[in-house]
Enzyme design. Structure first.
Site, short mmCIF file in Angstrom:
data_model
loop_
_atom_site.label_atom_id
_atom_site.label_comp_id
_atom_site.label_asym_id
_atom_site.label_seq_id
_atom_site.Cartn_x
_atom_site.Cartn_y
_atom_site.Cartn_z
N ASN A 1 0.86 -1.18 0.00
CA ASN A 1 0.00 0.00 0.00
C ASN A 1 0.90 1.24 0.00
O ASN A 1 1.48 1.58 1.01
CB ASN A 1 -0.90 -0.03 1.25
CG ASN A 1 -1.73 1.22 1.40
OD1 ASN A 1 -1.84 2.02 0.46
ND2 ASN A 1 -2.32 1.41 2.56
N GLU B 1 -5.48 -5.36 10.47
CA GLU B 1 -4.45 -4.35 10.71
C GLU B 1 -4.72 -3.63 12.02
O GLU B 1 -5.52 -2.67 12.05
CB GLU B 1 -4.44 -3.34 9.57
CG GLU B 1 -4.14 -3.93 8.22
CD GLU B 1 -3.58 -2.87 7.27
OE1 GLU B 1 -2.44 -3.00 6.85
OE2 GLU B 1 -4.30 -1.90 7.00
#
Ligand code: PEP
Length: 249
Positions: free
Chosen positions: A9, A166
């Site tokens: 990301n 996450e």
């Protein structure tokens, strides 16, 4: 056999020139690996990245999208617009989207539906904040994030869902969940899916871990049985570090 995935990301990093440089470096370092490899550049560089990587085994994915097809949503991008530039996978529900852009479970459920309606794959992110963990509320938070955004899906939809746990306290902080904490939560997530959708779906969904994964801790995390890969922020911005993580499988 579950898919192993390592997705980078890039967040709001890398202008066009920097994107070209990093992609050239990724192409140099790329070799066959056990994991599917993805990168998520900013919207403006998606098409360029897609063109540059179309012959390589690195998929270009988006960091976000809107749930509607088109309309008066200044600054937004829709699923069909992503598909037009070669993007077939989208990250949804990242904690930064939830925190800074007020994305809630309801909006995320709509985004998931829009992505699936366009035959896109979704990497669905969720995770608790530090105070949730300190107050021992982390399992409840994670369970409600999953249920609220995904439990309206039909069985067949799960072929297109990848989960990414996450913990917010581990993102960009250098603080990683221990491999045992990651495994404990991933097993809980799989059990939550199993209770609603049964063993086959629970066993086939890939669950990635994200939060300060680096070359020096990736192997330990990835060897845990319910961890099927990683969503990588900071370390995905250096080709060498990113591939050290990819090759940790
Ligand atoms: C992320 O943003 O998804 C992430 C995991 O970031 P980092 O690896 O930098 O903690």
């Amino acid at each position: 056999m579950r898919k192993q995935i390592v997705a980078g990301n890039w967040k709001m990093n890398n202008d066009l020139t920097e994107t070209e440089v990093l992609i050239a470096e990724l192409k140099r370092q790329n070799k066959t690996s056990n994991a599917e490899v993805m990168i998520a550049p900013v919207f403006t560089n998606l098409y360029h990245a897609y063109e540059a990587l179309r012959k390589d085994n690195i998929e270009v994915v988006a960091q976000n999208m809107h749930y509607d097809n088109n309309g008066a949503y200044t600054g937004e991008v829709s699923a069909n617009m992503l598909k037009c530039v070669g993007v077939n996978t989208v990250i949804l529900g990242h904690s930064e989207r939830r925190a800074y852009f007020n994305e809630n479970d309801e909006a995320l459920a709509k985004k998931v539906d829009a992505a699936l309606d366009h035959d896109m794959r979704v990497i669905f992110c969720f995770g608790e904040e530090l105070n949730d963990r300190k107050s021992d509320n982390h399992f409840n938070i994670v369970e409600s994030q999953i249920k609220n955004a995904l439990f309206h899906l039909e069985d067949k939809d799960w072929n297109s869902i990848v989960l990414a746990y996450e913990p917010v306290w581990a993102i960009g902080t250098g603080e990683t969940a221990t491999p045992e904490q990651a495994q404990e939560m991933h097993a809980f997530i799989r059990q939550t899916i199993e209770e609603k959708y049964g063993n086959n779906i629970a066993q086939s969904v890939s669950i990635l871990y994200g939060g300060s994964v680096k070359p020096n801790n990736a192997k330990e995390i990835f060897t845990k049985p319910d961890v099927d890969g990683g969503l990588i922020g900071g370390a995905s911005l250096k080709a060498e570090d990113f591939f050290a993580i990819v090759n940790a499988f």
